[in-house]
Design a protein around this motif. Structure first.
Motif, short mmCIF file in Angstrom:
data_model
loop_
_atom_site.label_atom_id
_atom_site.label_comp_id
_atom_site.label_asym_id
_atom_site.label_seq_id
_atom_site.Cartn_x
_atom_site.Cartn_y
_atom_site.Cartn_z
N THR A 1 0.84 -1.21 0.00
CA THR A 1 0.00 0.00 0.00
C THR A 1 0.87 1.26 0.00
O THR A 1 0.55 2.23 -0.66
CB THR A 1 -0.97 0.04 1.20
N THR A 2 1.99 1.23 0.75
CA THR A 2 2.84 2.42 0.79
C THR A 2 3.45 2.69 -0.59
O THR A 2 3.43 3.83 -1.07
CB THR A 2 3.96 2.24 1.84
N LEU A 3 3.97 1.64 -1.22
CA LEU A 3 4.59 1.85 -2.55
C LEU A 3 3.53 2.32 -3.55
O LEU A 3 3.78 3.22 -4.37
CB LEU A 3 5.27 0.57 -3.04
N ALA A 4 2.32 1.75 -3.46
CA ALA A 4 1.25 2.19 -4.38
C ALA A 4 0.94 3.66 -4.16
O ALA A 4 0.72 4.42 -5.11
CB ALA A 4 0.01 1.34 -4.17
N ARG A 5 0.94 4.10 -2.89
CA ARG A 5 0.66 5.50 -2.57
C ARG A 5 1.70 6.42 -3.19
O ARG A 5 1.40 7.55 -3.56
CB ARG A 5 0.68 5.63 -1.04
N PHE A 6 2.93 5.94 -3.28
CA PHE A 6 3.99 6.76 -3.85
C PHE A 6 4.13 6.55 -5.37
O PHE A 6 5.07 7.04 -5.98
CB PHE A 6 5.33 6.43 -3.18
N GLY A 7 3.21 5.77 -5.96
CA GLY A 7 3.23 5.55 -7.41
C GLY A 7 4.37 4.64 -7.84
O GLY A 7 4.86 4.73 -8.98
N ILE A 8 4.81 3.74 -6.96
CA ILE A 8 5.94 2.84 -7.29
C ILE A 8 5.39 1.45 -7.61
O ILE A 8 4.74 0.84 -6.75
CB ILE A 8 6.92 2.75 -6.08
N PRO A 9 5.62 0.94 -8.83
CA PRO A 9 5.11 -0.41 -9.12
C PRO A 9 5.92 -1.45 -8.36
O PRO A 9 7.13 -1.32 -8.22
CB PRO A 9 5.34 -0.56 -10.63
N CYS A 10 5.24 -2.47 -7.85
CA CYS A 10 6.01 -3.51 -7.15
C CYS A 10 5.43 -4.87 -7.45
O CYS A 10 4.29 -4.99 -7.90
CB CYS A 10 6.01 -3.25 -5.64
N ARG A 11 6.24 -5.88 -7.25
CA ARG A 11 5.79 -7.25 -7.46
C ARG A 11 6.19 -8.08 -6.26
O ARG A 11 7.36 -8.09 -5.88
CB ARG A 11 6.44 -7.82 -8.72
N SER A 12 5.19 -8.71 -5.64
CA SER A 12 5.47 -9.51 -4.45
C SER A 12 5.70 -10.96 -4.87
O SER A 12 4.95 -11.51 -5.68
CB SER A 12 4.28 -9.42 -3.50
N TYR A 13 6.72 -11.57 -4.31
CA TYR A 13 6.98 -12.98 -4.58
C TYR A 13 6.48 -13.85 -3.43
O TYR A 13 6.84 -15.01 -3.31
CB TYR A 13 8.49 -13.20 -4.82
N PHE A 14 5.64 -13.26 -2.60
CA PHE A 14 5.02 -14.02 -1.50
C PHE A 14 3.64 -14.48 -1.96
O PHE A 14 2.95 -13.75 -2.67
CB PHE A 14 4.84 -13.13 -0.26
N ALA A 15 3.25 -15.65 -1.51
CA ALA A 15 1.90 -16.13 -1.84
C ALA A 15 0.89 -15.40 -0.94
O ALA A 15 1.18 -15.12 0.22
CB ALA A 15 1.82 -17.63 -1.61
N THR A 16 -0.28 -15.08 -1.53
CA THR A 16 -1.33 -14.40 -0.76
C THR A 16 -2.35 -15.43 -0.30
O THR A 16 -2.81 -16.25 -1.12
CB THR A 16 -2.05 -13.38 -1.67
N PRO A 17 -2.74 -15.42 0.99
CA PRO A 17 -3.75 -16.39 1.44
C PRO A 17 -5.02 -16.31 0.57
O PRO A 17 -5.49 -15.21 0.25
CB PRO A 17 -4.05 -15.95 2.88
N LEU A 18 -5.54 -17.46 0.21
CA LEU A 18 -6.70 -17.51 -0.70
C LEU A 18 -7.89 -16.73 -0.14
O LEU A 18 -8.61 -16.06 -0.87
CB LEU A 18 -7.09 -18.97 -0.92
N LEU A 19 -8.05 -16.79 1.20
CA LEU A 19 -9.22 -16.14 1.79
C LEU A 19 -9.05 -14.62 1.90
O LEU A 19 -9.90 -13.94 2.46
CB LEU A 19 -9.55 -16.75 3.15
N GLN A 20 -7.96 -14.09 1.35
CA GLN A 20 -7.86 -12.62 1.30
C GLN A 20 -8.56 -12.06 0.07
O GLN A 20 -8.68 -10.85 -0.08
CB GLN A 20 -6.40 -12.19 1.30
N HIS A 21 -9.00 -12.94 -0.84
CA HIS A 21 -9.72 -12.47 -2.02
C HIS A 21 -11.21 -12.37 -1.69
O HIS A 21 -11.79 -13.28 -1.10
CB HIS A 21 -9.51 -13.44 -3.19
N SER A 22 -11.79 -11.25 -2.09
CA SER A 22 -13.18 -10.99 -1.74
C SER A 22 -14.10 -12.12 -2.25
O SER A 22 -15.03 -12.54 -1.55
CB SER A 22 -13.60 -9.65 -2.33
N ALA A 23 -13.83 -12.63 -3.46
CA ALA A 23 -14.72 -13.65 -4.04
C ALA A 23 -14.71 -14.92 -3.19
O ALA A 23 -15.76 -15.49 -2.89
CB ALA A 23 -14.28 -13.97 -5.46
N THR A 24 -13.51 -15.35 -2.76
CA THR A 24 -13.46 -16.59 -1.98
C THR A 24 -13.99 -16.36 -0.57
O THR A 24 -14.61 -17.25 0.02
CB THR A 24 -12.02 -17.14 -1.92
#
Ligand code: SF4
Length: 865
Positions: free
Chosen positions: A283-306
């Motif tokens: 969120t901080t990098l997005a606020r500063f307009g910096i593109p980033c790519r995370s190599y960490f897996a995101t828990p499935l239940l963090q997606h609104s649809a699931t």
């Protein structure tokens, strides 16, 4: 790595396909493939692979059990066996995880259930817990065999055997890179490869790799020591007040580096784990307009649809309990949440909570929501019958029409992969459960842990982006600028947590019996080594960052590992966000229209004391609360047990006791029971706690109620007084009248003595009107007010107030002037965002509407010039 990659580049340039480059993880494989492709080399997908992928090529037809499978089977074994020694722990969610991890470690060390039992008879271990562990271990191995699954150690053994017998046709060279060290089964595979191919293995030089190096040398590999050939990067320490500031400082330094001509992909941020930094940095990098790519897996239940689908499933099992159903329907991914009438529906259902049943919900449903709720009513899960697990898995897809269809351009979002992963978890649950019909509840018991454990990798394809890397994954990366963050003692390098199953002493005994499990000291060494690896990833600059305070403001120690690094310190700077263009000041907010003024005059001919106090705190708060009459979302049944409720109970009990007499305990119990039933508040721990605090406080008050001889007590008396600009209505909690007409006023609060001090200060600052107006009202009735006291009734009875005649006079006059002024400004349409007590904004329900935080930031920026 550099040396092996040079050899690989030569082979790729010659167009050769007779080699394999193997890495421990898919992320590393992808990184390497992309790096080589960026150099213009054509890389076949099979040439660069993970060791697991290569093993499956070498031993086709063997299905490996994933960590989720192993946890699932362990939980099932615990459920089936119900070992008496574990009865008190059986439902603990951590038990299956701890057992599963311990079994996997023993299996990797070559200790199967038979050997575990033998070690028990040699008294290497003893006790009921470890005996129960052995029984569960044996049961899990049987289940794995029945399911046709094998552990990673089993696959390694099969692959080693296959390679020893058949060789690796068409492959001359195998390069292995990215590992810290190897387990005994991995070494067996490497020995088999060394006999059939030319094997090249890169290992970092550290104590944990010594044994593996010795075995590989014995297998015929030549040892070659390479010295580092990277330039030494400049080091800098950046302590920050807290982790939010730490993230902002990192963003600032990336922008500065970008200004010096570096690409986004030249920066990497190395973390010891996903939590708590990845969401904060994203969120901080997005606020500063910096593109980033995370190599960490995101828990499935963090997606609104699931989350929506899992929530609907839970709601169905709870008989469509309304609160749970509303939570699921409110997910942004759910079609219900974006219908026009949803907010009104939500409000109506919340006001009626608690409740359950879809039929009851349909009664509130407006026409645009009905079809969605009818879809739920028709869903097979709602009928409560037994079905084969495969049918339940298929039924999960029946909930998907409740979600928004993907909109054009949504191909990049993780919705599709998240839904596929959700259905895959359901399919896997069905596979593991077999064909015996089960209830939805049974299916869900097995499905929920799989969902909880499932995670999705970032599918972002952005090439030019800042990398967020796990410290383990970073070992194959080389970047110009690296940030190593979260460097607090015990967090990075991480202090290994004690193992509840394989304790340190047991591990030592297992090692002495030839079972190569990891010792706690070796774990500590590995953690230190991971930190050293993170240190060696930068070529130009490396920044070490850490927060000095935690979220509660308590001090944190910086990592002791930093003591060995010579580096200057540059504390994190405070970031002030300025608008890119000058924004003209807004005209003062007011309702400047004579029609509105007329309306205000009519609406506010009579004021309530509390409403005027709200205006004194902030005109905008008064405007939203009293003029626009905005209302908060209705509380949930347990949320209704709030300060408003306790205040009402307190006042009602005091009124009944003063007017009717009798034991306070009885009076309070009857008021409490009626109030709880009226508000439909569930009985539970929180309600019981509140009840006992209130009862104790009121009983104490009843013991010393302060009745002076000759004085009469009046409670909950309404009053109305006429001022120049308006009339004011209110109710006085208690006043006592002497025979000569003197009046003492008491205002009851469910507050401690410390809170009364805050009220005292508010009164002195002219922000409280209650005392002065109550005294004034009694004076208008012909009495002589002599004192005003707050009475605090929380745990103890405390009093704070004014009885000096000059103070009493000043209170009345101050309240009169403040009330007249406030009433006048209300009629003028004053609606400024102008809080008199900024601290009180944290309890104001309109903090998001008035944007007081933006005003504060602008003030700070202005003060900083
Ligand atoms: S949060 Fe503060 S500034 Fe905003 S409306 Fe409430 S009292 Fe006013």
């Amino acid at each position: 790595t550099t040396r092996l990659l040079d050899d690989v580049r030569l082979r790729l340039r010659d167009g050769r396909a007779d080699f394999r480059f193997l890495t421990p993880t898919a992320t590393m494989r992808d990184h390497l493939t992309n790096s080589l492709a960026r150099e213009g080399l054509v890389v076949r997908t099979s040439a660069v692979n993970t060791l697991a992928g290569f093993m499956q090529e070498s031993a086709p037809g063997i299905h490996i059990a994933t960590p989720e499978d192993l946890r699932f089977l362990t939980a099932r074994a615990l459920h089936q066996l119900r070992p008496p020694a574990l009865e008190s722990l059986r439902t603990s969610p951590g038990l299956a995880n701890a057992f599963s991890a311990a079994m996997d470690e023993l299996a990797s060390a070559g200790c199967d259930p038979g050997q575990w039992a033998a070690l028990g008879s040699l008294r290497v271990w003893d006790g009921d817990l470890l005996a129960a562990f052995g029984t569960v271990y044996e049961c899990v191995e049987e289940m794995l065999r029945a399911q046709g699954l094998t552990r990673r150690s089993g696959l390694l053994a099969e692959a080693a055997l296959h390679i020893a017998n058949e060789g690796v046709p068409g492959i001359r060279d195998v390069f292995i890179d990215g590992f810290f060290t190897f387990s005994p089964f991995e070494l067996n595979l490497l020995e088999a490869l060394a006999r059939r191919t030319r094997l090249h293995v890169a290992l970092p030089e550290w104590t944990g790799a010594r044994e593996a190096v010795d075995r590989l040398r014995r297998a015929g590999l030549r040892l070659e020591r390479l010295s580092p050939c990277r330039p030494q990067p400049a080091s800098l320490f950046c302590p920050a007040a807290n982790s939010a500031r730490e993230a902002e400082e990192i963003a600032l330094r990336i922008l500065e580096g970008r200004g010096e001509g570096l690409a986004w992909r030249d920066f990497g941020i190395i973390l010891r784990g996903r939590e708590p930094y990845v969401p904060l940095l994203q969120t901080t990098l997005a606020r500063f307009g910096i593109p980033c790519r995370s190599y960490f897996a995101t828990p499935l239940l963090q997606h609104s649809a699931t989350r929506c689908l899992a929530g609907l499933l839970d709601a169905c099992l709870l008989g469509w309990e309304h609160d749970q159903t509303l939570t699921a329907l409110s997910e942004p991914a759910c079609r219900a949440s974006s219908t026009r009438s949803f907010p009104a529906f939500l409000r109506a259902v919340r006001e009626g909570l608690p409740g359950d049943g879809l039929d009851n919900l349909l009664r509130f449903a407006p026409p645009d929501l009905r079809p969605l709720l009818e879809t739920l009513a028709a869903w097979p899960g709602a009928d409560g019958v037994l079905r084969p697990p495969a049918d339940w898995a298929a039924a999960m897809a029946g909930l998907i029409p409740l979600l928004h269809p993907p909109s054009p351009g949504e191909a990049e979002t993780p919705r599709g992969p998240a839904l596929r992963a959700f259905l895959e978890c359901a399919r896997k649950t069905a596979h593991l459960l077999g064909s015996e019909p089960v209830t939805l509840g049974h299916f869900h018991t097995e499905f929920a842990p799989l969902l909880q454990a499932a995670a999705l990798r970032d599918l972002g394809r952005r090439r030019d982006a800042v990398h967020l890397l796990d410290a383990f994954e970073a070992r194959q990366w080389e970047l110009p600028v690296v940030f190593v963050c979260g460097l607090n003692e015990g967090a990075f390098p991480r202090r290994p947590a004690p193992d509840p199953i394989l304790s340190g002493a047991l591990r030592l005994r297992l090692r002495s019996q030839g079972v190569p499990v990891t010792l706690p000291s070796e774990r500590e060494q590995e953690e230190k080594f991971v930190f050293q690896l993170a240190q060696s990833r930068a070529t130009r600059a490396i920044h070490y960052t850490w927060p000095e305070l935690n979220a509660n403001g308590d001090p944190l120690l910086r990592s002791f590992a930093l003591d060995l690094i010579p580096a200057p310190a540059a504390p994190a700077r405070r970031i002030i966000v300025r608008p890119a263009a000058a924004v003209p000041p807004l005209p003062p907010a007011s309702l400047d229209d004579h029609h509105i003024h007329d309306h205000l005059k009519e609406k506010f001919a009579v004021h309530r004391t509390t409403a005027l106090e709200s205006f004194l705190q902030c005109p905008f708060q008064f405007y939203l609360r009293s003029t626009a009459e905005l209302q908060s979302e209705p509380d949930s049944p347990s949320g209704r047990l709030n300060p408003l409720f306790t205040g009402l109970v307190l006042h009602e009990a005091l009124k009944n006791w003063h007017q009717g007499g009798g034991p306070m305990e009885q009076v309070f119990d009857s008021v409490w029971t009626r109030a709880l039933a009226r508000q439909r508040i569930p009985r539970g721990h929180a309600a019981e706690f509140q009840r006992s605090v209130l009862r104790r406080s009121l009983t104490q008050y009843a013991r010393t109620p302060r009745h002076d001889p000759g004085w009469k007590t009046f409670v909950e008396q309404p009053f109305e007084i006429a001022l120049t600009a308006c009339r004011i209505r209110g109710r006085i909690d208690r006043y006592d009248l002497s025979e000569t007409g003197q009046a003492r006023v008491y205002d009851f609060k469910f507050s401690s003595d410390a809170s009364l001090r805050v009220r005292e200060k508010k009164q002195e600052d002219g922000l409280s009107l209650q005392g002065g107006l109550y005294l004034l009202a009694l004076q208008h009735q012909g009495h002589s007010p002599v004192s005003f006291h707050y009475v605090g009734l929380k745990n103890e009875v405390s009093e704070r107030g004014w009885d000096d005649p000059a103070d009493v006079e000043a209170m009345m006059e101050g309240a009169r002037v403040a009330a007249e002024t406030a009433a006048f400004r209300i009629l003028q349409g004053d609606i400024r965002v102008d809080p008199q007590n900024r601290d009180a904004c944290q309890w104001c329900e309109f903090a998001d509407a008035c944007r007081v935080q933006t005003i504060e930031a602008a003030e700070i920026a202005e003060a900083a010039g």
